[in-house]
Design an enzyme around this catalytic site. Structure first.
Site, PDB file in Angstrom:
ATOM      1  N   PRO A  42       1.074  -1.061   0.182  1.00  0.00           N
ATOM      2  CA  PRO A  42      -0.419   0.031  -0.385  1.00  0.00           C
ATOM      3  C   PRO A  42       0.709   1.175  -0.318  1.00  0.00           C
ATOM      4  O   PRO A  42       1.681   1.406   0.460  1.00  0.00           O
ATOM      5  CB  PRO A  42      -1.232  -0.204   1.349  1.00  0.00           C
ATOM      6  CG  PRO A  42      -0.744  -1.357   1.770  1.00  0.00           C
ATOM      7  CD  PRO A  42       0.349  -2.185   1.174  1.00  0.00           C
ATOM      8  N   CYS A  43       0.300   2.104  -0.768  1.00  0.00           N
ATOM      9  CA  CYS A  43       1.339   3.425  -0.644  1.00  0.00           C
ATOM     10  C   CYS A  43       0.363   4.171  -0.363  1.00  0.00           C
ATOM     11  O   CYS A  43       1.165   5.501  -0.648  1.00  0.00           O
ATOM     12  CB  CYS A  43       1.525   3.730  -2.435  1.00  0.00           C
ATOM     13  SG  CYS A  43       0.105   4.179  -2.943  1.00  0.00           S
ATOM     14  N   GLN A  44      -0.570   4.326   0.836  1.00  0.00           N
ATOM     15  CA  GLN A  44      -1.298   5.644   1.248  1.00  0.00           C
ATOM     16  C   GLN A  44      -0.444   6.793   2.323  1.00  0.00           C
ATOM     17  O   GLN A  44      -0.418   7.700   2.182  1.00  0.00           O
ATOM     18  CB  GLN A  44      -2.475   5.346   1.616  1.00  0.00           C
ATOM     19  CG  GLN A  44      -3.301   4.719   0.956  1.00  0.00           C
ATOM     20  CD  GLN A  44      -3.816   3.260   0.340  1.00  0.00           C
ATOM     21  OE1 GLN A  44      -2.568   2.477   0.698  1.00  0.00           O
ATOM     22  NE2 GLN A  44      -4.785   2.310  -0.063  1.00  0.00           N
TER      23      GLN A  44
END
Length: 202
Positions: free
Chosen positions: A78-80
């Site tokens: 995940p890049c959030q």
């Protein structure tokens, strides 16, 4: 030897499809989103799909027919918490991007021959570069030589600017082999060419 894919954070299987087109076999998928998992079930009906990276183990990979010496562990974690468009909380405990550490755990438990990870370019600058340092540091600690490159979809036949950091690691390697994978001779010794002018085209 045919390579086997153990896919994590699989989404709808784009990277898995690319690996299959290159001659690999997808042995295992892991995706939490139920809608994305439904797409995966449609395209890989006979492949086990796990829904929680935090519970995925080396035993699951073995049960799916993966062998460490011929397995590529892949994952776009995940890049959030890394994206410049987000809060930039980094990869600490309790962050979504911190799920990377389950990939690190699988490297330690299963010891796959290859790993391929990808994320947004914000990974390079998150926490003043410490998050990227943590990722490549974990690769080195687990015995992987590594290389990385920022690739942009617009240079690969997609009409969209979509830049991603791609990290390739090879167990027991100096980093030379991953570098050859990412910096293939056909690509020259510089970054990808700049795209053409932006704007709507009828």
């Amino acid at each position: 030897m045919r390579l086997t894919i153990a896919s994590t954070f699989s989404g709808v299987g784009g990277i898995d499809l690319a690996f299959e087109r290159a001659g690999c076999r997808t042995a295992l998928l892991c995706e939490k989103d139920k809608h994305a998992a439904a797409v995966l079930r449609h395209h890989w009906p006979d492949t086990p799909i796990h829904d929680d990276i935090t519970e995925l183990t080396a035993d699951d990979l073995h049960a799916a027919g993966c062998r460490p010496e011929s397995t590529v562990l892949i994952g776009g974690f995940p890049c959030q918490d890394l994206s410049v468009a987000g809060a930039r909380r980094g990869m600490g405990e309790g962050t979504r991007s911190g799920l990377y550490w389950h990939l690190d755990r699988l490297m330690a438990e299963f010891r796959p021959a290859w790993v391929v990870f990808e994320n947004v370019p914000g990974l390079l600058s998150s926490q003043d570069g410490r998050d990227m340092g943590a990722v490549v540091g974990s690769l080195a600690e687990r015995g992987y030589g590594w290389a990385y490159r920022v690739l942009d979809a617009q240079h690969f036949g997609v009409p969209q600017r979509r830049r991603r950091v791609v990290i390739v690691g090879r167990l027991g390697d100096s980093g030379a082999t991953p570098a050859r994978v990412l910096l293939e001779p056909e690509g020259g010794d510089r970054d990808s060419a700049e795209g053409g002018p932006s704007g709507a085209i009828a």
